[in-house]
Scaffold this active site. Sequence first.
Site, PDB file in Angstrom:
ATOM      1  N   ASP A 146      -7.751  -7.200   2.138  1.00 35.75           N
ATOM      2  CA  ASP A 146      -6.862  -7.096   3.235  1.00 35.75           C
ATOM      3  C   ASP A 146      -7.503  -6.538   4.484  1.00 35.75           C
ATOM      4  O   ASP A 146      -8.473  -5.696   4.415  1.00 35.75           O
ATOM      5  CB  ASP A 146      -5.385  -6.191   3.060  1.00 35.75           C
ATOM      6  CG  ASP A 146      -5.639  -4.599   3.203  1.00 35.75           C
ATOM      7  OD1 ASP A 146      -6.244  -4.149   2.415  1.00 35.75           O
ATOM      8  OD2 ASP A 146      -5.339  -4.285   4.248  1.00 35.75           O
TER       9      ASP A 146
ATOM     10  N   GLY B  71     -11.512   3.823  -0.065  1.00 31.51           N
ATOM     11  CA  GLY B  71     -12.708   4.584   0.850  1.00 31.51           C
ATOM     12  C   GLY B  71     -13.852   3.850   1.229  1.00 31.51           C
ATOM     13  O   GLY B  71     -14.975   4.681   1.370  1.00 31.51           O
TER      14      GLY B  71
ATOM     15  N   ASP C 210       0.876  -1.381   0.093  1.00 24.93           N
ATOM     16  CA  ASP C 210      -0.073   0.029  -0.103  1.00 24.93           C
ATOM     17  C   ASP C 210       0.971   1.205   0.002  1.00 24.93           C
ATOM     18  O   ASP C 210       2.261   1.249   0.749  1.00 24.93           O
ATOM     19  CB  ASP C 210      -0.765  -0.151   1.177  1.00 24.93           C
ATOM     20  CG  ASP C 210      -2.184   0.911   1.117  1.00 24.93           C
ATOM     21  OD1 ASP C 210      -2.564   1.156   2.138  1.00 24.93           O
ATOM     22  OD2 ASP C 210      -2.240   1.809   0.210  1.00 24.93           O
ATOM     23  N   SER C 211       0.487   2.398  -0.682  1.00 24.70           N
ATOM     24  CA  SER C 211       1.281   3.222  -0.493  1.00 24.70           C
ATOM     25  C   SER C 211       1.434   4.177   0.583  1.00 24.70           C
ATOM     26  O   SER C 211       2.316   5.189   0.651  1.00 24.70           O
ATOM     27  CB  SER C 211       0.683   4.383  -1.700  1.00 24.70           C
ATOM     28  OG  SER C 211      -0.392   4.863  -1.446  1.00 24.70           O
ATOM     29  N   GLY C 212       0.695   4.094   1.400  1.00 24.31           N
ATOM     30  CA  GLY C 212       0.616   4.888   2.729  1.00 24.31           C
ATOM     31  C   GLY C 212      -0.223   6.134   2.497  1.00 24.31           C
ATOM     32  O   GLY C 212      -0.137   7.018   3.607  1.00 24.31           O
ATOM     33  N   GLY C 213      -0.894   6.369   1.556  1.00 28.74           N
ATOM     34  CA  GLY C 213      -2.097   7.400   1.440  1.00 28.74           C
ATOM     35  C   GLY C 213      -2.849   7.663   2.560  1.00 28.74           C
ATOM     36  O   GLY C 213      -2.894   8.179   3.383  1.00 28.74           O
ATOM     37  N   PHE C 214      -3.251   6.250   3.015  1.00 31.61           N
ATOM     38  CA  PHE C 214      -4.313   6.469   3.941  1.00 31.61           C
ATOM     39  C   PHE C 214      -3.720   6.757   5.462  1.00 31.61           C
ATOM     40  O   PHE C 214      -4.123   7.374   5.991  1.00 31.61           O
ATOM     41  CB  PHE C 214      -4.953   4.955   4.095  1.00 31.61           C
ATOM     42  CG  PHE C 214      -5.981   4.704   5.274  1.00 31.61           C
ATOM     43  CD1 PHE C 214      -5.340   4.385   6.700  1.00 31.61           C
ATOM     44  CD2 PHE C 214      -7.140   4.979   5.169  1.00 31.61           C
ATOM     45  CE1 PHE C 214      -6.586   4.211   7.828  1.00 31.61           C
ATOM     46  CE2 PHE C 214      -8.207   5.059   6.172  1.00 31.61           C
ATOM     47  CZ  PHE C 214      -7.644   4.617   7.555  1.00 31.61           C
TER      48      PHE C 214
ATOM     49  N   CYS D 102     -12.547 -26.713  11.151  1.00 32.54           N
ATOM     50  CA  CYS D 102     -11.407 -26.150  10.834  1.00 32.54           C
ATOM     51  C   CYS D 102     -10.094 -27.259  10.901  1.00 32.54           C
ATOM     52  O   CYS D 102      -9.943 -27.909  11.759  1.00 32.54           O
ATOM     53  CB  CYS D 102     -11.115 -25.127  11.420  1.00 32.54           C
ATOM     54  SG  CYS D 102      -9.725 -24.008  10.998  1.00 32.54           S
TER      55      CYS D 102
ATOM     56  N   CYS E 200      -6.622 -25.712  15.478  1.00 36.31           N
ATOM     57  CA  CYS E 200      -7.795 -26.637  15.819  1.00 36.31           C
ATOM     58  C   CYS E 200      -7.356 -27.910  15.882  1.00 36.31           C
ATOM     59  O   CYS E 200      -7.981 -28.787  16.423  1.00 36.31           O
ATOM     60  CB  CYS E 200      -8.893 -26.334  14.654  1.00 36.31           C
ATOM     61  SG  CYS E 200      -9.484 -24.553  15.141  1.00 36.31           S
TER      62      CYS E 200
ATOM     63  N   HIS F 238      -5.125 -19.350  13.237  1.00 38.53           N
ATOM     64  CA  HIS F 238      -6.665 -19.991  13.154  1.00 38.53           C
ATOM     65  C   HIS F 238      -7.320 -18.787  12.236  1.00 38.53           C
ATOM     66  O   HIS F 238      -7.969 -19.262  11.120  1.00 38.53           O
ATOM     67  CB  HIS F 238      -7.346 -20.081  14.431  1.00 38.53           C
ATOM     68  CG  HIS F 238      -8.796 -20.481  14.158  1.00 38.53           C
ATOM     69  ND1 HIS F 238      -9.346 -21.364  13.437  1.00 38.53           N
ATOM     70  CD2 HIS F 238      -9.737 -19.403  13.985  1.00 38.53           C
ATOM     71  CE1 HIS F 238     -10.802 -21.161  13.208  1.00 38.53           C
ATOM     72  NE2 HIS F 238     -11.127 -20.103  13.938  1.00 38.53           N
TER      73      HIS F 238
ATOM     74  N   CYS G 149      -6.938 -26.234  10.703  1.00 35.31           N
ATOM     75  CA  CYS G 149      -5.435 -25.488  11.056  1.00 35.31           C
ATOM     76  C   CYS G 149      -4.680 -25.925  12.233  1.00 35.31           C
ATOM     77  O   CYS G 149      -5.307 -27.032  12.862  1.00 35.31           O
ATOM     78  CB  CYS G 149      -5.936 -23.984  11.122  1.00 35.31           C
ATOM     79  SG  CYS G 149      -6.362 -23.708  12.972  1.00 35.31           S
TER      80      CYS G 149
END
Lengths: 373, 373
Positions: free
Chosen positions: A264, A214, A60-64, A302, A307, A333, A304
Amino acid sequence: MAVGTLATVKSLDPVDLRELGAQMILSNAYHLHLRPGDELIRDFGGLHSFMGWNGPILTDSGGFQVFSLEGLRTVSEDGVEFRSHIDGSKHVFTPESVMRIERNLGADVIMQFDHVIPGQSEESVARDASERSLRWLARCMAEIERLQASGGPPPTTTIADRPSLPGTTFPLPAPSHPQALFPIVQGGIHPSLRAEAARAIRDLGDWPGFGIGGLSVGETKPDMYRILEVVDGELPRDRPRYLMGVGFPEDLVEGVRRGVDLFDCVAPTRMGRNGAAFTRDGRLNIKRTEFRTDPRPLDSECDCATCRRFTRAYIRHLVAADEILGLRLLSLHNVHFLVQLMRDARVAIRAGTLDAWSRDWLTRYHTRPTSNV
Amino acid sequence: MAVGTLATVKSLDPVDLRELGAQMILSNAYHLHLRPGDELIRDFGGLHSFMGWNGPILTDSGGFQVFSLEGLRTVSEDGVEFRSHIDGSKHVFTPESVMRIERNLGADVIMQFDHVIPGQSEESVARDASERSLRWLARCMAEIERLQASGGPPPTTTIADRPSLPGTTFPLPAPSHPQALFPIVQGGIHPSLRAEAARAIRDLGDWPGFGIGGLSVGETKPDMYRILEVVDGELPRDRPRYLMGVGFPEDLVEGVRRGVDLFDCVAPTRMGRNGAAFTRDGRLNIKRTEFRTDPRPLDSECDCATCRRFTRAYIRHLVAADEILGLRLLSLHNVHFLVQLMRDARVAIRAGTLDAWSRDWLTRYHTRPTSNV
C-alpha cells in the site's frame, strides 16, 4: 492496495477503482475513529457499505499514526494515550480498543495494533518495541476471538438492505465473514531481531497473513531489501506477506522478487496530485515545460482511461491551472499503472520468468530514454 | 451548460458529463487565451479535441473577464488593453482579435466581444456601452466572415487522427462546420435601452441565436424578470436565447417561463465544492450536523450516480474531511439536477403545461419541508 485513508481513495470513486482493476483497498482505523467515527460507520453497515466499495478492504490499526503524534501521546504497556490531531481531544488506544474499532469498521483484513518506533532506532529500542508488539498481538488475538464468539462476524448491511432507488446498479452485497487478523513483523534494520520476531509470531498462531512493518521509513534501499530477504526466509511460503507503506513502482518489483504479495502506498495518488506520473520509462513530472505541447499519452503502452483519451499537453494544462480533473486523471493513471504492474508480475511468476522479467523491468524503468518517449 | 472555463468542468470528466446527460458546455476565450493559449489549442485540433468533449461547445468572448479587471485595463473604441491576472503581461482584446481567438478554439457557438458595464449603471452609461457593443458586433461579424472566407471552418482534428491506442473508446469525431456567432443584448435594467438594443441587433443580421447579458449582476430578481420579459418580446421566437451567467435552479425556471433556452452558471460546481446541494425541496448544505447520520440520498427522486449510491452521511463526511470525492459527487449531482430540470421543462412545454409545472416546481422548491425529507 490503493490507499483510502478516510473511506475514500482521494479523488477516485469506487467505480473508477473497479474499472482500473483495483482489487483491494486500504483504510485507516485511527483516522476513521476520529472522523466520522467507527461507531457511525458501524451503524451504516460497516465500511464497505458506507463508502460503496464491495471488494476486499484492509484496515491499518493506526499504530503508525498514533506513534507519530510527537509530544501528543503517552505510551505504556497498556496502550497509547493521545490527543486528536483534529481537535485535541483525548483518546486511548489499546490492543483491545483497536480491535473493537476495526470490528466496527468491518474490514476483511485487520492489522494488529503494534508498537511503532522511528526508522533508525538502535537494537535495544527495536527489541523492546518488537517484544511489546508480540504481547499486544496476543491481546489483539484474544479480543478478536472474544468478539467473534459473542457476536459472530461483524455486522454489515448488504447493499440491498440500504434505502435506495430502483435501478441501483451497485453490484454485490458486502460479504459477511470473520475478519482476518494479520500480525506485523517489526525489528528495525536488525536482521536477528527480524528473524526472532517472525518466529515468535509464528509460535503464537497460524496466521492467515503477515504484515511487514517498519520499512521505507528512512533506511537505505539495500537495507530494506536485505531485511526483506531475511523475513522472506522466516515466513510460511503459503501465506500472503504485506509490505506496509511501500511504495514506488521499483519498490513493488523489488518486493515481489523477495516474496512480498501485498503493498500500500499513497504515492500514486499523492504524487499524482503533484504532477508526478509513473511510466515504464521512469517517473515524469508533467509540470515541466517540455510537455507543454506533447501530444502523446503519459505512457505509450498504458490502456487506462487517462492514457486512452488525453494528451500530456492537456494534463499539464490542467495541473498548471490547479484543476481537480488534472490530479484525478493522474491518480487514475498511477493507480492503474501499479495494478497493471502487479498483474504483469503474476504472469511472470506463473510462467517461471520472474527474475528475468523484473530485471528487464527495472533496467528500463531506471534508464533515462535517449529520446523523449 | 456546465461551465468548463479552463477546458475542464471542475472535477468532472467528459465521460461524467455525457453520463449525466449534459449536452453542451461553456468555455472561456479570455482564460484559455492566457493559459494554455488558444494557438496551442488550435495546434491540438481545437477545444473539442484538446479536452476530449465531442458535444457542442460555446465560448464566451471574455468581455466580462476583461472588463472586471479593475485598474488593470484601459478601454477605447478600438478595444481593451489589459494585464493578465496570472502574470501581469500586457494583452489587447479587440473584436477582431477575439474572433481569431474563438476561431482557434473552434467552438460551435461563439459570443461577440462586447462592452460590459457594472450592474447598476445609470442609463447614459448603459446606452454608450450598448451602442459600442453594437459597433463591435458589426466588427465581429466582419472578422468572422473574413476568416471563414479565407480559411473555411475552423480546423479541427478528428479524434481518429490523434495518436492513440487500440481500443480508444471515445465516440464521434469533432464536427467541422462554420461557427455560429451570437450577439449579446445589453442595456442594464433600462427597458427602453434593452428594446432598442434588441432591435438594432436584429437590424444588423439574421442571427442564429441571442445572448442576454448584464443580468444577475446585483439587480433585484423582479428587475431581472422584467427585463427578460421586455427582451423576450423583442427577439424572434424561433431563435435560441442564452441568459448568460444564470443561474440557480429557480432562475432557470423563471428564465424558461420568459423565453430563455440556454443558461450557464458556475453554481452547480462551485457551490458543490462548498457543500451545497440542489434538491427538489430547496437547497441544502451538507455540512450541517443534521446530516451527520442521514442515510438518505441528497434528493430522494434523483437518479444521478451520486444519489443512486451514496448517503448524505457519507458525502458529509467527505466534505468535512476536505476530500476531493466529496466535491466531485456534489458537482455531479448538481449538474445532473439542472440538466434534468431543463428536461422536465421541455416536457412541460411540449405538453402545453409550462405555466402550471413551473408554478408547482417553484412552490415546492421555495417551501421549507415540514419534516426533513
